[in-house]
Motif scaffolding. Structure first.
Motif, PDB file in Angstrom:
ATOM      1  N   GLU A  53       0.831  -1.212   0.000  1.00 44.45           N
ATOM      2  CA  GLU A  53       0.000   0.000   0.000  1.00 44.45           C
ATOM      3  C   GLU A  53       0.864   1.260   0.000  1.00 44.45           C
ATOM      4  OE1 GLU A  53      -2.794  -0.692   3.177  1.00 44.45           O
ATOM      5  OE2 GLU A  53      -4.160  -1.717   1.800  1.00 44.45           O
ATOM      6  N   ALA A  54       1.983   1.227   0.692  1.00 44.84           N
ATOM      7  CA  ALA A  54       2.897   2.373   0.667  1.00 44.84           C
ATOM      8  C   ALA A  54       3.506   2.541  -0.723  1.00 44.84           C
ATOM      9  CB  ALA A  54       3.998   2.192   1.713  1.00 44.84           C
ATOM     10  N   LEU A  55       3.882   1.425  -1.344  1.00 49.67           N
ATOM     11  CA  LEU A  55       4.469   1.493  -2.688  1.00 49.67           C
ATOM     12  C   LEU A  55       3.445   1.894  -3.742  1.00 49.67           C
ATOM     13  CD1 LEU A  55       6.781  -1.648  -2.570  1.00 49.67           C
ATOM     14  CD2 LEU A  55       7.471   0.761  -2.517  1.00 49.67           C
ATOM     15  N   THR A  56       2.164   1.635  -3.475  1.00 50.19           N
ATOM     16  CA  THR A  56       1.104   2.011  -4.407  1.00 50.19           C
ATOM     17  C   THR A  56       1.040   3.524  -4.575  1.00 50.19           C
ATOM     18  OG1 THR A  56      -0.141   0.030  -3.894  1.00 50.19           O
ATOM     19  CG2 THR A  56      -1.375   1.804  -4.885  1.00 50.19           C
ATOM     20  N   HIS A  57       1.446   4.262  -3.558  1.00 46.55           N
ATOM     21  CA  HIS A  57       1.477   5.724  -3.673  1.00 46.55           C
ATOM     22  C   HIS A  57       2.506   6.160  -4.712  1.00 46.55           C
ATOM     23  CE1 HIS A  57      -1.327   6.437  -0.445  1.00 46.55           C
ATOM     24  NE2 HIS A  57      -0.635   5.634   0.347  1.00 46.55           N
ATOM     25  N   LEU A  58       3.547   5.358  -4.877  1.00 48.10           N
ATOM     26  CA  LEU A  58       4.570   5.657  -5.881  1.00 48.10           C
ATOM     27  C   LEU A  58       4.200   5.130  -7.258  1.00 48.10           C
ATOM     28  CD1 LEU A  58       7.720   4.753  -3.758  1.00 48.10           C
ATOM     29  CD2 LEU A  58       6.790   7.036  -4.220  1.00 48.10           C
ATOM     30  N   ASP A  59       3.522   3.984  -7.285  1.00 49.33           N
ATOM     31  CA  ASP A  59       3.120   3.366  -8.554  1.00 49.33           C
ATOM     32  C   ASP A  59       1.713   2.802  -8.403  1.00 49.33           C
ATOM     33  OD1 ASP A  59       2.729   2.013 -10.911  1.00 49.33           O
ATOM     34  OD2 ASP A  59       4.575   0.835 -10.783  1.00 49.33           O
ATOM     35  N   PRO A  60       0.715   3.520  -8.880  1.00 52.41           N
ATOM     36  CA  PRO A  60      -0.678   3.093  -8.736  1.00 52.41           C
ATOM     37  C   PRO A  60      -0.979   1.722  -9.352  1.00 52.41           C
ATOM     38  CG  PRO A  60      -0.580   5.381  -9.427  1.00 52.41           C
ATOM     39  CD  PRO A  60       0.821   4.841  -9.502  1.00 52.41           C
ATOM     40  N   HIS A  61      -0.146   1.248 -10.257  1.00 51.16           N
ATOM     41  CA  HIS A  61      -0.356  -0.071 -10.854  1.00 51.16           C
ATOM     42  C   HIS A  61      -0.283  -1.185  -9.805  1.00 51.16           C
ATOM     43  CE1 HIS A  61       0.883   2.305 -14.404  1.00 51.16           C
ATOM     44  NE2 HIS A  61      -0.081   1.593 -14.974  1.00 51.16           N
ATOM     45  N   LEU A  62       0.352  -0.920  -8.674  1.00 51.56           N
ATOM     46  CA  LEU A  62       0.498  -1.928  -7.624  1.00 51.56           C
ATOM     47  C   LEU A  62      -0.792  -2.143  -6.831  1.00 51.56           C
ATOM     48  CD1 LEU A  62       4.040  -0.971  -6.313  1.00 51.56           C
ATOM     49  CD2 LEU A  62       3.431  -2.849  -7.846  1.00 51.56           C
ATOM     50  N   ALA A  63      -1.801  -1.319  -7.096  1.00 51.81           N
ATOM     51  CA  ALA A  63      -3.073  -1.452  -6.383  1.00 51.81           C
ATOM     52  C   ALA A  63      -3.687  -2.833  -6.595  1.00 51.81           C
ATOM     53  CB  ALA A  63      -4.044  -0.362  -6.803  1.00 51.81           C
ATOM     54  N   LEU A  64      -3.455  -3.431  -7.751  1.00 51.07           N
ATOM     55  CA  LEU A  64      -3.994  -4.767  -8.010  1.00 51.07           C
ATOM     56  C   LEU A  64      -3.395  -5.789  -7.044  1.00 51.07           C
ATOM     57  CD1 LEU A  64      -5.712  -6.679  -9.693  1.00 51.07           C
ATOM     58  CD2 LEU A  64      -3.780  -6.898 -11.273  1.00 51.07           C
ATOM     59  N   ILE A  65      -2.131  -5.647  -6.706  1.00 53.51           N
ATOM     60  CA  ILE A  65      -1.502  -6.562  -5.756  1.00 53.51           C
ATOM     61  C   ILE A  65      -2.165  -6.425  -4.390  1.00 53.51           C
ATOM     62  CG2 ILE A  65       0.643  -7.140  -4.553  1.00 53.51           C
ATOM     63  CD1 ILE A  65       2.131  -6.211  -7.088  1.00 53.51           C
ATOM     64  N   SER A  66      -2.399  -5.194  -3.983  1.00 51.05           N
ATOM     65  CA  SER A  66      -3.078  -4.951  -2.710  1.00 51.05           C
ATOM     66  C   SER A  66      -4.465  -5.592  -2.706  1.00 51.05           C
ATOM     67  CB  SER A  66      -3.175  -3.436  -2.481  1.00 51.05           C
ATOM     68  OG  SER A  66      -3.911  -3.153  -1.331  1.00 51.05           O
ATOM     69  N   HIS A  67      -5.183  -5.419  -3.795  1.00 49.94           N
ATOM     70  CA  HIS A  67      -6.517  -6.018  -3.932  1.00 49.94           C
ATOM     71  C   HIS A  67      -6.433  -7.539  -3.815  1.00 49.94           C
ATOM     72  CE1 HIS A  67     -10.540  -6.803  -5.481  1.00 49.94           C
ATOM     73  NE2 HIS A  67      -9.984  -7.634  -6.355  1.00 49.94           N
ATOM     74  N   ASN A  68      -5.465  -8.146  -4.501  1.00 51.21           N
ATOM     75  CA  ASN A  68      -5.308  -9.602  -4.452  1.00 51.21           C
ATOM     76  C   ASN A  68      -4.938 -10.079  -3.055  1.00 51.21           C
ATOM     77  OD1 ASN A  68      -5.934  -9.805  -7.150  1.00 51.21           O
ATOM     78  ND2 ASN A  68      -3.810  -9.910  -7.826  1.00 51.21           N
ATOM     79  N   MET A  69      -4.122  -9.312  -2.347  1.00 44.92           N
ATOM     80  CA  MET A  69      -3.761  -9.690  -0.980  1.00 44.92           C
ATOM     81  C   MET A  69      -4.986  -9.690  -0.078  1.00 44.92           C
ATOM     82  SD  MET A  69      -0.153  -7.911  -0.120  1.00 44.92           S
ATOM     83  CE  MET A  69       1.320  -8.348  -1.012  1.00 44.92           C
ATOM     84  N   ARG A  70      -5.846  -8.711  -0.251  1.00 45.13           N
ATOM     85  CA  ARG A  70      -7.078  -8.673   0.551  1.00 45.13           C
ATOM     86  C   ARG A  70      -7.970  -9.879   0.234  1.00 45.13           C
ATOM     87  NH1 ARG A  70      -7.253  -4.060   3.297  1.00 45.13           N
ATOM     88  NH2 ARG A  70      -6.041  -2.298   2.511  1.00 45.13           N
ATOM     89  N   GLN A  71      -8.033 -10.270  -1.043  1.00 42.17           N
ATOM     90  CA  GLN A  71      -8.794 -11.467  -1.402  1.00 42.17           C
ATOM     91  C   GLN A  71      -8.164 -12.713  -0.778  1.00 42.17           C
ATOM     92  OE1 GLN A  71      -8.929 -11.250  -5.741  1.00 42.17           O
ATOM     93  NE2 GLN A  71     -11.111 -10.733  -5.605  1.00 42.17           N
ATOM     94  N   ASN A  72      -6.832 -12.761  -0.752  1.00 43.48           N
ATOM     95  CA  ASN A  72      -6.155 -13.896  -0.128  1.00 43.48           C
ATOM     96  C   ASN A  72      -6.482 -13.982   1.356  1.00 43.48           C
ATOM     97  OD1 ASN A  72      -4.982 -14.579  -2.550  1.00 43.48           O
ATOM     98  ND2 ASN A  72      -3.003 -13.677  -2.072  1.00 43.48           N
ATOM     99  N   ILE A  73      -6.524 -12.838   2.022  1.00 42.96           N
ATOM    100  CA  ILE A  73      -6.864 -12.823   3.445  1.00 42.96           C
ATOM    101  C   ILE A  73      -8.272 -13.388   3.653  1.00 42.96           C
ATOM    102  CG2 ILE A  73      -7.369 -11.324   5.426  1.00 42.96           C
ATOM    103  CD1 ILE A  73      -5.028  -9.533   4.397  1.00 42.96           C
ATOM    104  N   GLU A  74      -9.206 -12.970   2.800  1.00 47.09           N
ATOM    105  CA  GLU A  74     -10.580 -13.486   2.905  1.00 47.09           C
ATOM    106  C   GLU A  74     -10.611 -15.000   2.701  1.00 47.09           C
ATOM    107  OE1 GLU A  74     -13.225 -11.352   0.287  1.00 47.09           O
ATOM    108  OE2 GLU A  74     -12.647  -9.425   1.141  1.00 47.09           O
ATOM    109  N   MET A  75      -9.867 -15.497   1.721  1.00 46.98           N
ATOM    110  CA  MET A  75      -9.825 -16.926   1.462  1.00 46.98           C
ATOM    111  C   MET A  75      -9.185 -17.662   2.635  1.00 46.98           C
ATOM    112  SD  MET A  75      -7.589 -19.610   0.379  1.00 46.98           S
ATOM    113  CE  MET A  75      -6.196 -18.654  -0.115  1.00 46.98           C
ATOM    114  N   LEU A  76      -8.118 -17.099   3.194  1.00 48.17           N
ATOM    115  CA  LEU A  76      -7.442 -17.725   4.330  1.00 48.17           C
ATOM    116  C   LEU A  76      -8.348 -17.778   5.561  1.00 48.17           C
ATOM    117  CD1 LEU A  76      -3.937 -16.138   3.810  1.00 48.17           C
ATOM    118  CD2 LEU A  76      -4.456 -18.592   3.730  1.00 48.17           C
ATOM    119  N   GLN A  77      -9.224 -16.803   5.714  1.00 49.19           N
ATOM    120  CA  GLN A  77     -10.161 -16.817   6.834  1.00 49.19           C
ATOM    121  C   GLN A  77     -11.088 -18.028   6.749  1.00 49.19           C
ATOM    122  OE1 GLN A  77     -11.793 -12.874   6.426  1.00 49.19           O
ATOM    123  NE2 GLN A  77     -10.297 -11.994   7.845  1.00 49.19           N
TER     124      GLN A  77
END
Length: 117
Positions: free
Chosen positions: A50-74
């Motif tokens: 999320e910090a790196l997304t401020h430098l490169d907005p393209h990284l937002a997809l990685i953040s989104h995928n990580m949140r989906q992974n957290i939901e799946m892990l739950q």
């Protein structure tokens, strides 16, 4: 996978031999892969991306995928480690290297030769 022995649980086994109480994630009787992965993603990976997304907005997809992974892990919190490790990797996560392992080696070699040039 019956004889799966990750290095962290081997460390926990050794600590028990030395009569030291291992950390819960290193104790094969108490570890929970899903919770450990959630913690790793939530505490370390997600804030970094999320910090790196401020430098490169393209990284937002990685953040989104990580949140989906957290939901799946739950949903896997109540599943034991042996069952989780025996599960096949979802097709969506296999990527181009799963079907063609040699391409992974070729890509790695190309990257290494490029970075050392």
């Amino acid at each position: 996978m019956a004889d799966y022995k990750p290095s962290v649980t081997l460390t926990g086994d050794r600590e028990k031999e030395l009569l030291i109480e291992p950390q819960p994630f290193m104790d094969r009787e108490r570890s929970n892969i899903a919770k450990a992965q959630q913690g790793f993603i939530t505490v370390l990976c997600l804030p970094l991306i999320e910090a790196l997304t401020h430098l490169d907005p393209h990284l937002a997809l990685i953040s989104h995928n990580m949140r989906q992974n957290i939901e799946m892990l739950q949903t896997l919190e109540s599943v034991d480690a042996k069952t989780i490790l025996a599960m096949p990797l979802p097709q969506s996560l296999r990527g181009p290297w799963a079907a063609q392992p040699e391409s992974c080696t070729q890509e790695r070699e190309r990257t290494v030769s490029f970075s050392t040039a």
